[in-house]
Design an enzyme around this catalytic site. Structure first.
Site, short mmCIF file in Angstrom:
data_model
loop_
_atom_site.label_atom_id
_atom_site.label_comp_id
_atom_site.label_asym_id
_atom_site.label_seq_id
_atom_site.Cartn_x
_atom_site.Cartn_y
_atom_site.Cartn_z
N ARG A 32 0.82 -1.21 0.00
CA ARG A 32 0.00 0.00 0.00
C ARG A 32 0.86 1.27 0.00
O ARG A 32 0.57 2.21 0.74
CB ARG A 32 -0.92 0.04 1.23
CG ARG A 32 -1.95 -1.04 1.28
CD ARG A 32 -3.18 -0.66 0.45
NE ARG A 32 -4.20 -1.67 0.59
CZ ARG A 32 -5.28 -1.55 1.34
NH1 ARG A 32 -5.51 -0.44 2.02
NH2 ARG A 32 -6.15 -2.52 1.41
N ARG A 36 -3.77 6.76 1.07
CA ARG A 36 -4.28 8.00 1.69
C ARG A 36 -3.28 8.75 2.54
O ARG A 36 -3.48 9.93 2.83
CB ARG A 36 -5.51 7.66 2.53
CG ARG A 36 -6.75 7.43 1.69
CD ARG A 36 -7.84 6.77 2.50
NE ARG A 36 -7.37 5.47 2.97
CZ ARG A 36 -8.12 4.58 3.60
NH1 ARG A 36 -9.36 4.87 3.90
NH2 ARG A 36 -7.62 3.43 3.97
N ASP A 81 -7.04 -2.73 -6.94
CA ASP A 81 -7.48 -3.38 -5.71
C ASP A 81 -7.74 -4.85 -6.00
O ASP A 81 -8.12 -5.20 -7.12
CB ASP A 81 -8.76 -2.73 -5.16
CG ASP A 81 -8.98 -3.13 -3.72
OD1 ASP A 81 -8.43 -2.47 -2.83
OD2 ASP A 81 -9.66 -4.14 -3.49
N TYR A 158 -14.32 -12.44 0.65
CA TYR A 158 -15.06 -11.19 0.45
C TYR A 158 -16.40 -11.45 -0.21
O TYR A 158 -17.42 -10.84 0.14
CB TYR A 158 -14.24 -10.20 -0.40
CG TYR A 158 -13.25 -9.41 0.42
CD1 TYR A 158 -13.67 -8.36 1.23
CD2 TYR A 158 -11.90 -9.73 0.42
CE1 TYR A 158 -12.77 -7.64 2.00
CE2 TYR A 158 -10.98 -9.01 1.18
CZ TYR A 158 -11.43 -7.97 1.98
OH TYR A 158 -10.54 -7.27 2.74
O1 CP3 Z 1 0.01 -1.34 -2.55
C1 CP3 Z 1 -0.37 -0.47 -3.33
O2 CP3 Z 1 0.03 0.72 -3.26
C2 CP3 Z 1 -1.28 -0.85 -4.48
C3 CP3 Z 1 -2.67 -0.66 -4.25
C4 CP3 Z 1 -3.48 -1.64 -3.41
C5 CP3 Z 1 -4.72 -1.23 -2.85
N1 CP3 Z 1 -5.32 -2.34 -2.34
C6 CP3 Z 1 -5.24 0.13 -2.87
C7 CP3 Z 1 -6.33 0.52 -1.95
C8 CP3 Z 1 -3.33 -3.00 -3.17
C9 CP3 Z 1 -2.17 -3.91 -3.50
C10 CP3 Z 1 -4.52 -3.43 -2.49
C11 CP3 Z 1 -4.78 -4.83 -2.12
C12 CP3 Z 1 -5.88 -5.11 -1.21
N2 CP3 Z 1 -7.13 -4.58 -1.19
C13 CP3 Z 1 -5.85 -6.12 -0.24
C14 CP3 Z 1 -4.68 -7.02 0.02
C15 CP3 Z 1 -3.65 -6.36 0.82
C16 CP3 Z 1 -3.97 -6.34 2.28
O3 CP3 Z 1 -4.23 -5.25 2.78
O4 CP3 Z 1 -3.95 -7.41 2.87
C17 CP3 Z 1 -7.10 -6.14 0.40
C18 CP3 Z 1 -7.51 -7.05 1.53
C19 CP3 Z 1 -7.91 -5.17 -0.24
C20 CP3 Z 1 -9.34 -4.86 0.06
C21 CP3 Z 1 -9.56 -3.47 0.45
N3 CP3 Z 1 -9.39 -2.39 -0.38
C22 CP3 Z 1 -10.01 -3.00 1.69
C23 CP3 Z 1 -10.33 -3.88 2.90
C24 CP3 Z 1 -10.11 -1.62 1.59
C25 CP3 Z 1 -10.67 -0.68 2.63
C26 CP3 Z 1 -9.71 -0.41 3.71
C27 CP3 Z 1 -8.89 0.79 3.39
O5 CP3 Z 1 -7.67 0.73 3.55
O6 CP3 Z 1 -9.50 1.78 2.98
C28 CP3 Z 1 -9.67 -1.24 0.30
C29 CP3 Z 1 -9.58 0.13 -0.25
C30 CP3 Z 1 -8.25 0.55 -0.80
N4 CP3 Z 1 -7.43 -0.21 -1.59
C31 CP3 Z 1 -7.66 1.83 -0.64
C32 CP3 Z 1 -6.46 1.82 -1.36
C33 CP3 Z 1 -5.50 2.95 -1.55
C34 CP3 Z 1 -8.27 3.04 0.09
C35 CP3 Z 1 -9.35 3.58 -0.78
C36 CP3 Z 1 -9.52 5.07 -0.69
O7 CP3 Z 1 -8.76 5.81 -1.33
O8 CP3 Z 1 -10.47 5.48 0.01
#
Ligand code: CP3
Length: 353
Positions: A32, A36, A81, A158
């Site tokens: 990540r 944000r 994502d 999910y």
């Molecule tokens: O790593 C990176 O920079 C690449 C981008 C990336 C995102 N999600 C962007 C994201 C990657 C590799 C993911 C993978 C992802 N997404 C996983 C596996 C990694 C982990 O955390 O174990 C999972 C479980 C998800 C599912 C997911 N996406 C959730 C649970 C959430 C909400 C929680 C949160 O952090 O907001 C997201 C949203 C998400 N994915 C955001 C980002 C930058 C935030 C969205 C926003 O901008 O509001």
């Protein structure tokens, strides 16, 4: 890409570490790393929703490249994502403010699986392939680009829970009660994921990461029975020679069986000691595993904890420095940059020949 460009990428510290070859320094990138906590990301996000951002290749590429350049990391990961692959199956995905992802039509009965469509990645996920092509063009020529997908268990979780969950009771109950439908669901997801990842490789990703983020809720024997056949099949179907990184959270008890399922690099979360975990994972590279919460502490503390991770890796070829899970929103970018610089400095090795 021209052969000399590919060769340059192949000689990068990240690609060398994936292959357990000595590198001039320990490569580092962060789960990540675009998100944000970064003002540049928030600025883009102020204009579009998260899903729109994922589906607009120009913006996804911009966010990917900006984060990699600003942080000075050794690899970029395509901005997307893991959940976007669920939409073409027929799942209604939404990212709600505060609550995270929601699937509005969760899979709850065995009969819910059959109507799910087979994913044709080139048709429904072409925006990710376009984002990869654009990113590859804009990214500095020495920086590898990592593609990724959710692994089938975490995607199924999910789809069944309808969103995030603490214990994954619904997922496990579905798995135990409907083994046939579970197999059908995992089969559909696995075919989609293999095609999706090979498409990302064809579009220009140098390595791919499988996120099995929540598989740590299973015992090793359940992993073997309900997950192993699918994840191992995906990894066998990926283009040979492209490094595969395989990661999950809370997988301390599963490391050996995950390794057996496949991957050139096993991602370690922050619950395990890197040295001990690596001893158990003979024959693969490892990625990890600084606790992302450390980055919320003062600089000195971050670097002390980074030192501990480097000491545990002991300078052995095949360590990729990373966090044990994603960067948290309150993190300061300055701490992340300091961490990256510290890892580079402290791990610098004189070149041999
Ligand atoms: O790593 C990176 O920079 C690449 C981008 C990336 C995102 N999600 C962007 C994201 C990657 C590799 C993911 C993978 C992802 N997404 C996983 C596996 C990694 C982990 O955390 O174990 C999972 C479980 C998800 C599912 C997911 N996406 C959730 C649970 C959430 C909400 C929680 C949160 O952090 O907001 C997201 C949203 C998400 N994915 C955001 C980002 C930058 C935030 C969205 C926003 O901008 O509001």
């Amino acid at each position: 890409m021209k052969p000399e460009e590919l060769e340059r990428l192949n000689q990068s510290p990240f690609m060398k570490a994936c292959r357990r070859l000595p590198a001039p320094h320990t490569p580092v990138w962060l789960l990540r790393q675009a998100g944000r906590y970064m003002a540049e990301y928030r600025e883009v996000r102020a204009k579009v929703s998260f899903l729109e951002l994922c589906k607009t290749p120009e913006l996804a590429a911009e966010v990917t490249v900006t984060a990699a350049r600003r942080l000075g990391v050794d690899a970029a990961i395509i901005f997307s994502d893991i959940l976007v692959v669920l939409e073409p199956l027929g799942m209604e995905l939404e990212f709600t403010k505060g609550e995270g992802p929601v699937l509005h039509n969760p899979i709850r009965e065995a009969a819910d699986v059959q109507p799910l469509r087979e994913v044709v990645a080139a048709e429904s996920l072409g925006f990710v392939f376009d984002a990869i092509r654009l990113t590859r063009r804009e990214l500095p020529g020495h920086l590898p680009l990592i593609g990724f997908s959710g692994a089938p268990f975490t995607l199924a979780a999910y789809a069944i829970e309808g969103g995030s969950s603490r214990n994954f009771d619904l997922t496990k109950a579905f798995m135990y009660r409907h083994p046939g439908a579970w197999g059908d669901l995992m089969g559909k997801l696995s075919r989609a994921v293999a095609e999706y990842l090979n498409g990302q490789i064809a579009a220009g990703a140098q390595a791919v990461q499988l996120f099995d983020s929540w598989v740590g809720c299973l015992s090793p024997s359940d992993y073997r029975e309900y997950v192993f056949p699918y994840t191992s099949q995906i990894i066998r179907q990926l283009k040979p020679g492209v490094p595969v990184l395989h990661f999950g959270v809370g997988t301390g008890m599963l490391l050996e069986v995950m390794r057996e399922a496949g991957g050139d690099v096993i991602g370690l979360d922050f619950h395990v000691e890197l040295d001990e975990a690596w001893r158990r994972l003979d024959g693969v590279a490892v990625q990890g595993n600084l606790d992302p919460v450390c980055l919320l502490a003062e600089r000195e503390f971050v670097l002390r904890r980074a030192r501990r991770v480097l000491d545990q890796a002991g300078g052995r070829p095949g360590h990729i420095f990373n966090l044990g899970h994603g960067v948290l929103p309150p993190t300061t970018v300055d701490n992340v940059i300091a961490l990256v610089e510290y890892v580079h400095e402290q791990s610098a090795r004189p070149s041999r020949g």
